[in-house]
Design an enzyme around this catalytic site. Structure first.
Site, mmCIF file in Angstrom:
data_model
loop_
_atom_site.group_PDB
_atom_site.id
_atom_site.type_symbol
_atom_site.label_atom_id
_atom_site.label_comp_id
_atom_site.label_asym_id
_atom_site.label_seq_id
_atom_site.Cartn_x
_atom_site.Cartn_y
_atom_site.Cartn_z
ATOM 1 N N GLY A 183 58.122 64.574 34.222
ATOM 2 C CA GLY A 183 57.694 64.344 35.608
ATOM 3 C C GLY A 183 58.619 65.047 36.577
ATOM 4 O O GLY A 183 59.774 64.657 36.741
ATOM 5 N N THR A 195 53.254 56.267 39.045
ATOM 6 C CA THR A 195 52.658 54.965 38.690
ATOM 7 C C THR A 195 51.850 54.474 39.889
ATOM 8 O O THR A 195 52.244 53.525 40.569
ATOM 9 C CB THR A 195 53.765 53.940 38.340
ATOM 10 O OG1 THR A 195 54.760 53.973 39.381
ATOM 11 C CG2 THR A 195 54.418 54.219 37.023
ATOM 12 N N SER A 197 60.483 55.557 36.261
ATOM 13 C CA SER A 197 59.345 55.212 37.133
ATOM 14 C C SER A 197 59.424 53.741 37.507
ATOM 15 O O SER A 197 59.990 52.933 36.765
ATOM 16 C CB SER A 197 58.024 55.423 36.379
ATOM 17 O OG SER A 197 57.861 56.765 36.030
ATOM 18 N N LEU A 217 66.311 55.928 45.374
ATOM 19 C CA LEU A 217 66.397 56.936 46.443
ATOM 20 C C LEU A 217 65.234 56.768 47.425
ATOM 21 O O LEU A 217 64.175 56.256 47.053
ATOM 22 C CB LEU A 217 66.380 58.359 45.861
ATOM 23 C CG LEU A 217 65.110 58.906 45.202
ATOM 24 C CD1 LEU A 217 64.057 59.362 46.199
ATOM 25 C CD2 LEU A 217 65.465 60.050 44.295
ATOM 26 N N LEU A 234 61.369 46.060 41.969
ATOM 27 C CA LEU A 234 60.261 45.511 42.762
ATOM 28 C C LEU A 234 60.802 44.557 43.815
ATOM 29 O O LEU A 234 60.345 44.518 44.962
ATOM 30 C CB LEU A 234 59.260 44.784 41.863
ATOM 31 C CG LEU A 234 58.488 45.644 40.864
ATOM 32 C CD1 LEU A 234 57.504 44.793 40.074
ATOM 33 C CD2 LEU A 234 57.739 46.763 41.574
ATOM 34 N N ALA A 235 61.827 43.769 43.426
ATOM 35 C CA ALA A 235 62.395 42.782 44.354
ATOM 36 C C ALA A 235 63.050 43.495 45.545
ATOM 37 O O ALA A 235 62.878 43.077 46.696
ATOM 38 C CB ALA A 235 63.420 41.917 43.633
ATOM 39 N N ALA A 236 63.782 44.573 45.285
ATOM 40 C CA ALA A 236 64.458 45.296 46.381
ATOM 41 C C ALA A 236 63.420 45.843 47.348
ATOM 42 O O ALA A 236 63.552 45.701 48.581
ATOM 43 C CB ALA A 236 65.310 46.426 45.809
ATOM 44 N N GLY A 279 54.395 51.305 60.690
ATOM 45 C CA GLY A 279 54.395 50.864 59.296
ATOM 46 C C GLY A 279 54.015 51.963 58.321
ATOM 47 O O GLY A 279 53.922 53.139 58.692
ATOM 48 N N CYS A 300 55.999 54.005 50.841
ATOM 49 C CA CYS A 300 55.638 53.863 49.435
ATOM 50 C C CYS A 300 55.915 52.453 48.920
ATOM 51 O O CYS A 300 55.743 52.165 47.747
ATOM 52 C CB CYS A 300 56.356 54.899 48.587
ATOM 53 S SG CYS A 300 58.118 54.855 48.776
HETATM 54 P P1 NAI Z 1 55.140 62.271 41.732
HETATM 55 O O1 NAI Z 1 53.687 62.050 41.748
HETATM 56 O O2 NAI Z 1 55.786 63.075 42.823
HETATM 57 O O3 NAI Z 1 55.578 62.968 40.360
HETATM 58 C C1 NAI Z 1 55.164 62.539 39.100
HETATM 59 C C2 NAI Z 1 54.951 63.766 38.221
HETATM 60 O O4 NAI Z 1 54.741 63.342 36.886
HETATM 61 C C3 NAI Z 1 53.728 64.600 38.594
HETATM 62 O O5 NAI Z 1 54.136 65.924 38.898
HETATM 63 C C4 NAI Z 1 52.852 64.557 37.331
HETATM 64 O O6 NAI Z 1 52.179 65.787 37.084
HETATM 65 C C5 NAI Z 1 53.887 64.293 36.264
HETATM 66 N N1 NAI Z 1 53.377 63.735 35.008
HETATM 67 C C6 NAI Z 1 52.442 62.766 34.822
HETATM 68 N N2 NAI Z 1 52.304 62.519 33.504
HETATM 69 C C7 NAI Z 1 53.161 63.345 32.848
HETATM 70 C C8 NAI Z 1 53.492 63.555 31.483
HETATM 71 N N3 NAI Z 1 52.915 62.850 30.500
HETATM 72 N N4 NAI Z 1 54.412 64.504 31.176
HETATM 73 C C9 NAI Z 1 55.016 65.226 32.146
HETATM 74 N N5 NAI Z 1 54.754 65.050 33.462
HETATM 75 C C10 NAI Z 1 53.842 64.123 33.804
HETATM 76 O O7 NAI Z 1 55.813 60.832 41.662
HETATM 77 P P2 NAI Z 1 57.239 60.378 42.231
HETATM 78 O O8 NAI Z 1 57.165 60.116 43.682
HETATM 79 O O9 NAI Z 1 58.289 61.286 41.698
HETATM 80 O O10 NAI Z 1 57.384 58.957 41.540
HETATM 81 C C11 NAI Z 1 57.671 58.809 40.170
HETATM 82 C C12 NAI Z 1 57.993 57.353 39.917
HETATM 83 O O11 NAI Z 1 59.180 56.979 40.641
HETATM 84 C C13 NAI Z 1 56.914 56.379 40.392
HETATM 85 O O12 NAI Z 1 56.876 55.306 39.510
HETATM 86 C C14 NAI Z 1 57.430 55.916 41.752
HETATM 87 O O13 NAI Z 1 56.966 54.640 42.076
HETATM 88 C C15 NAI Z 1 58.921 55.883 41.509
HETATM 89 N N6 NAI Z 1 59.738 56.029 42.701
HETATM 90 C C16 NAI Z 1 59.379 56.908 43.688
HETATM 91 C C17 NAI Z 1 60.176 57.057 44.804
HETATM 92 C C18 NAI Z 1 59.782 58.009 45.887
HETATM 93 O O14 NAI Z 1 60.414 57.966 46.941
HETATM 94 N N7 NAI Z 1 58.803 58.886 45.677
HETATM 95 C C19 NAI Z 1 61.430 56.318 44.963
HETATM 96 C C20 NAI Z 1 61.752 55.477 43.853
HETATM 97 C C21 NAI Z 1 60.911 55.343 42.781
#
Ligand code: NAI
Length: 482
Positions: free
Chosen positions: A14, A94, A133, A166, A224-226, A274, A277
């Protein structure tokens, strides 16, 4: 069994807002470790390997330039990266489920499951698999089941939870100066060894006392709590902003007075329109509580989401009401489309909700955001969950290269994202080229409202009633003037 040697190679599944920045910082701080970030999307990887990264994040370009090609690699060769890695981060998306059981609330774990299946299919030796994630509590159990049921003979796995805290827009700083790093794992000796190995990566730059280790479920729930607690503060101050508008109190003054209390603190007390994410994570928490047969807890957290929704619809209703109860056929400028400044991310952006309502009311929109791609804006506004007539949206929306051309000829300007450049625009110039009366709706409370009123604008914001001076009215109740 996970061996005693240190981590030499990391793979991250990812290459998104989390995987990209997190692994770039690990590569920067651990030059002896080879870090490979892989993704299924060819386009995303090509962008990570180009001069224009797929995400905008202050300071990230420099870090990537410094490490890329040395110990940081972006690739679509998932197989090679998994095969050689000692430790694999699962950093895939997710999103909220859009179909089936838990639709609209539960986290969709299909990408996490897909990642676990890929690891099991490919791996030939022992791996530490790290859930980065944001997932429901006990998701690690599902990952363990998938890996256990599909593993090659002799291969064993340790699964850790290491949620990411982050925030977009400040990701580099948040990663470099994390308040804490959280690692959850099995209480077995193998689990503890895996935890130690992950700790040793972060210890390259994070003091040990800021690295918290817990059991797996505490770690998963803490994320989730944070987010739930942070969202709760925002919803609380937003609820009070409505009281301020109805009474003459000023929400900024209230937030300042409240925040000076050291038990409360001043952060996350900014009222606004408001949206962030957090929504998907709180929805997920509500769903988990319902599944655990804890309806009171579920409805408590549901209120936090409802207040966030209320704030957006309250603001849009105020726009329509101020524009003489109809925006049909009117041109409205939307300044900012990202969910907050310093990011190009639009997921759950309040701008989408506001734009949708105004489009449904028949307005034409002229939109400008400094970092959001034009295609992204059209995709967000024509998404099947947002609109049933994409052709109509395309007719009603135009996207502009700068704020001045977006504002030209409009009846109102709606500020949806707190980009710094919006504070210093030449509002005299904007006013001259707008329809009169000219309105500004400041959804982020960042503009100098008095000087806008002095120019001649009608100004509305969040949590504060703004009056135009009597002298601007075309009548007077003063008998000496009649
Ligand atoms: P994103 O949508 O920007 O990136 C996820 C990436 O994973 C996509 O590029 C997708 O193509 C790739 N992907 C999906 N299945 C795959 C696989 N089997 N193999 C390789 N790549 C695959 O998502 P983001 O924002 O980076 O979030 C990722 C996780 O982190 C989520 O669970 C999110 O809730 C969590 N999170 C996000 C934050 C944020 O500010 N965006 C902060 C803290 C946690």
């Amino acid at each position: 069994m996970i061996n005693n040697k240190g981590i030499e190679k990391i793979c991250c599944l990812g290459a998104g807002y989390v995987g990209g920045p997190t692994c770039s910082i690990i590569a920067l701080k651990c030059p002896e470790i080879k870090v490979t970030v892989v993704d299924l999307s060819k386009e995303r990887i090509a962008q990570w390997n180009s001069n224009k990264l797929p995400i905008y994040e202050p300071g990230l370009d420099d870090v990537v330039k410094q490490c890329r090609g040395k110990n940081l690699f972006f690739s679509n060769d998932v197989e090679a990266a998994i095969l050689e890695a000692d430790l694999i981060f699962i950093s895939v998306n997710t999103p909220t489920k859009t179909l089936g059981n838990g639709k609209g609330r539960a986290a969709d774990l299909k990408y996490v499951e897909g990642a676990a299946r890929m690891i099991a299919d490919i791996a030939q030796n022992d791996k530490i698999v790290v859930e980065k994630s944001t997932v429901p509590v006990r998701a690690a159990e599902s990952i363990a089941k998938i890996l256990g049921a599909n593993r090659k003979p002799g291969v064993s796995y340790q699964i850790l939870s290491n949620p990411e805290f982050l925030a977009e827009g400040t990701a580099v700083n948040d990663l470099l100066n994390a308040d804490r790093v959280l690692i959850g794992g099995d209480e077995t000796p193998e689990g503890q060894l895996a935890i130690e190995k992950l700790c040793s990566i972060y210890e390259h730059w994070i003091p040990r006392k800021k690295i918290l280790t817990t059991n797996t479920w505490s770690s998963e729930l803490s994320k989730l709590a944070a987010n739930a607690m942070l969202a709760q503060r925002i919803s609380s101050i937003n609820s009070l902003s409505a009281v301020c508008e109805a009474t003459g109190a000023d929400v900024s003054e209230v937030a300042r007075a409240v925040g000076f209390d050291s038990r409360i603190g001043s952060k996350f007390l900014q009222a606004s329109i408001g949206g962030s994410c957090f929504q998907k994570d709180i929805l997920n928490l509500v769903y988990i509580c319902e599944c655990l047969n804890l309806p009171e807890v579920a409805s408590y957290w549901q209120q936090v989401i409802d207040m966030n929704e209320y704030q957006k619809s309250r603001f849009t209703a105020k726009i329509v009401q101020s524009l003489f109860n109809t925006v049909s056929g009117k041109r409205i400028c939307i300044l900012g489309f990202a969910f907050k400044k310093n990011t190009g991310d639009t997921r759950e952006s309040p701008a989408i909700h506001i734009a949708k309502t105004l489009l449904d009311e028949g307005a034409s929109l002229k939109i400008y955001d400094p970092k959001v791609d034009h295609d992204r804006i059209y995709e967000d506004l024509t998404h099947p969950m947002i609109c049933e007539e994409p052709e109509r949206v395309k007719k009603q929306v135009s996207i502009h290269q700068d704020a001045y051309s977006a504002a030209e000829g409009t009846h109102a300007l709606v500020l949806c994202t707190e980009w710094d450049e919006f504070i210093t625009l030449d509002y005299n110039k904007i006013y001259v080229n707008m329809m009169k009366p000219a309105y500004i709706f400041d959804g982020r409370k960042i503009l100098d409202h008095q000087s806008l009123i002095d120019i001649g604008f009608h100004v509305q914001t969040i949590g504060r009633k703004l009056q135009r001076p009597i002298s601007n009215r075309c009548w007077s109740s003063n008998p000496t003037m009649s």
